[in-house]
Design a protein around this motif. Structure first.
Motif, PDB file in Angstrom:
ATOM      1  N   TRP A 265      -8.851  -1.384  -4.096  1.00  0.00           N
ATOM      2  CA  TRP A 265      -7.741  -0.598  -3.542  1.00  0.00           C
ATOM      3  C   TRP A 265      -8.089   0.889  -3.496  1.00  0.00           C
ATOM      4  CZ3 TRP A 265      -4.769   3.485  -5.180  1.00  0.00           C
ATOM      5  CH2 TRP A 265      -3.658   3.796  -4.363  1.00  0.00           C
ATOM      6  N   ARG A 266      -7.702   1.561  -2.405  1.00  0.00           N
ATOM      7  CA  ARG A 266      -7.856   2.998  -2.243  1.00  0.00           C
ATOM      8  C   ARG A 266      -6.552   3.577  -1.712  1.00  0.00           C
ATOM      9  NH1 ARG A 266     -11.479   1.886  -4.795  1.00  0.00           N
ATOM     10  NH2 ARG A 266     -13.699   2.375  -4.630  1.00  0.00           N
TER      11      ARG A 266
ATOM     12  N   GLN B 134      -4.889   2.310 -10.502  1.00  0.00           N
ATOM     13  CA  GLN B 134      -5.906   1.270 -10.437  1.00  0.00           C
ATOM     14  C   GLN B 134      -5.593   0.159 -11.437  1.00  0.00           C
ATOM     15  OE1 GLN B 134      -7.197   2.473  -7.515  1.00  0.00           O
ATOM     16  NE2 GLN B 134      -9.210   1.860  -8.180  1.00  0.00           N
TER      17      GLN B 134
ATOM     18  N   ASP C  35       0.808  -1.215   0.000  1.00  0.00           N
ATOM     19  CA  ASP C  35       0.000   0.000   0.000  1.00  0.00           C
ATOM     20  C   ASP C  35       0.845   1.270   0.000  1.00  0.00           C
ATOM     21  OD1 ASP C  35      -2.507  -1.080  -0.178  1.00  0.00           O
ATOM     22  OD2 ASP C  35      -2.811  -1.234   1.987  1.00  0.00           O
TER      23      ASP C  35
ATOM     24  N   TYR D  44      -2.853  -2.076 -10.259  1.00  0.00           N
ATOM     25  CA  TYR D  44      -3.352  -3.001  -9.238  1.00  0.00           C
ATOM     26  C   TYR D  44      -4.060  -4.192  -9.899  1.00  0.00           C
ATOM     27  CZ  TYR D  44      -5.708  -4.730  -5.047  1.00  0.00           C
ATOM     28  OH  TYR D  44      -6.157  -5.521  -4.027  1.00  0.00           O
TER      29      TYR D  44
END
Length: 487
Positions: free
Chosen positions: A195-196, A133, A76, A136
């Motif tokens: 995911w953020r 994004q 992350d 990911y």
């Protein structure tokens, strides 16, 4: 491991192909509709502003994203760091583009370029979000998520573009089609990917990621500049009609190419990154992907080259007949791209980004030099320069991969030879059919049908490996799906 990874590779490749095929099929239909409504001058204006937007977009899509995919233990902190770097970069780039837009309009003596460029450049901040994004999704090999995001953006933006074209907005229809596409794509991907970004940042991680991604960024910038400088030069030295014909001639082979090329780069790189420690495994995947990609894309490009006159006349109308020579030339140029892309993914997966940069430097210098040498000889000469530089790119990359994994130029050409010969034979048959004196629409349909039948039939009769591999792979997936549904 090899069996599981191979199955996952081609399952995701199938999803990526499906996403690209459906998206580009819609794009192709929209492109045809808009080409029949809009004028060449509208496309020339958008081609000029795209030079600046595409180059800026490289900073976001081709730098840290690849590093996130390639790094084995990316977490992350890595993803959040890249997210905030991308947002900062794009903010600076948008301000710069907003400031230079009036100068661009004055340089090309087209006042409309200033507002067009300022609006079109809004795509760049969206790309900042989208790229992380996408990294990911690629890292997790969840390409099914691309399918829904891309398709949503493509379909909705198609409606926007066509509606604005019908209402007489001209070049603005193209700008808002492109902008709407990336905005919707980004929004859908944002809500479908878990995911953020978190409130964390590391300069140390940024330096590490840039040590790998920086070379890929420089490589992509060189390649993109070499490509875009052709449009910039044609737009300044020749007429807007010349630029429109060149752009439109490049667009359709590029659409064909995108279906395969993005599938290869999107799926092969993360898979190869997982297998980067096994040279034999890399070689096995490389051989299979190159053969399958060539089997699909070579007949499409050769076929487009063969039907070019009837395609333009029937589909685009005779106002675009001037793009036929460029359409044929660019079909030849884009033949090399999937092969180069596959070779490039091996270099990237093995952390040989320096080689990627060196190859781009050599081919870009050659491409830019050929562009300026060709200027006195006309726009077609500029297009032929693109063909030469694309094959130089491919040949050098083949040689490098030969040293890395023992699968070089001659080995790859041996695997590609049968597909090249069959595709060329099919093109010759299609060109001969084109000599028939019948209605142009009927001729166009006949060329496509007989060309496709010829290609598939000969592939079957000669027992071509790639043909039977694709058929068996699809059958196997359908059987498995059927068994799962019956449980």
């Amino acid at each position: 491991m090899e069996k599981n990874l191979k199955e996952k590779t081609f399952f995701n490749l199938l999803w990526r192909f499906a996403e690209r095929f459906l998206a580009q099929s819609v794009t192709l239909c929209v492109t045809i509709v808009l080409a029949r409504i809009l004028m060449p001058e509208d496309y020339a204006a958008v081609a000029l502003i795209s030079v600046f937007v595409n180059i800026c977009n490289i900073f976001v899509t081709k730098s840290f994203g690849n590093s996130l995919i390639q790094k084995k233990d990316a977490d992350d902190l890595d993803f959040s760091t890249v997210f905030y770097i991308n947002l900062t970069m794009t903010a600076v780039m948008y301000i710069a583009i907003f400031a230079i837009a009036p100068w661009v309009a004055r340089f090309y003596e087209m006042p409309i370029l200033s507002p067009l460029l300022r609006v079109m450049a809004l795509r760049i901040p969206c790309a900042a979000i989208n790229s992380v994004q996408s990294a990911y999704v690629s890292r997790q090999l969840k390409f099914k998520k691309y399918f829904f995001a891309t398709l949503s953006g493509t379909i909705l933006s198609a409606g926007v573009g066509i509606a604005m074209a019908i209402l007489g907005f001209g070049a603005w229809a193209l700008v808002f089609q492109y902008l709407t596409n990336v905005v919707i794509n980004t929004v859908v991907l944002w809500f479908t990917v878990r995911w953020r970004p978190k409130l964390m940042f590391s300069f140390k991680r940024a330096r590490f990621l840039f040590s790998y991604g920086g070379k890929l960024l420089a490589s992509a910038l060189l390649s993109e500049t070499s490509i875009e400088i052709k449009s910039a030069v044609i737009g300044k030295v020749y007429t807007s009609a010349d630029l429109a014909y060149y752009t439109k001639g490049k667009q359709f082979p590029q659409i064909i190419n995108t279906n395969i090329n993005e599938s290869i780069s999107g799926v092969l790189f993360p898979v190869l990154s997982k297998a980067q420690d096994s040279v034999q495994l890399l070689k096995n995947y490389m051989k299979r992907v190159i053969k399958v990609a060539a089997f699909v894309i070579f007949p499409l490009q050769f076929g487009m080259l063969a039907v070019a006159p009837s395609f333009v006349s029937v589909v685009l109308t005779d106002k675009w007949i001037g793009c036929v020579p460029f359409l044929r030339i660019m079909c030849l140029a884009f033949l090399s791209t999937p092969i180069f892309t596959a070779n490039q993914q091996v270099m990237k997966a093995m952390r040989k980004s320096g080689w990627v940069l060196n190859i781009s430097l050599i081919s870009s210098i050659i491409g830019i030099a050929l562009t300026f040498i060709a200027i006195p000889f006309g726009v077609e000469a500029v297009a032929w320069g693109a063909v030469i530089s694309s094959y130089v790119n491919m040949i050098i990359s083949m040689a490098v991969v030969g040293k890395l994994i023992g699968y070089g130029f001659f080995a790859q050409m041996k695997d590609l030879l049968s597909t090249v010969l069959l595709s060329a034979a099919m093109a010759a048959v299609v060109i001969l059919i084109g000599m028939l004196q019948i209605h142009q629409t009927l001729l166009f349909v006949l060329q496509i049908l007989l060309g496709a039948i010829f290609y598939v039939l000969v592939a079957y009769l000669t027992r071509m490996d790639s043909y039977f591999y694709i058929i068996s792979f699809i059958k196997d997936k359908l059987k498995r799906r059927g068994r799962n549904e019956n449980r």
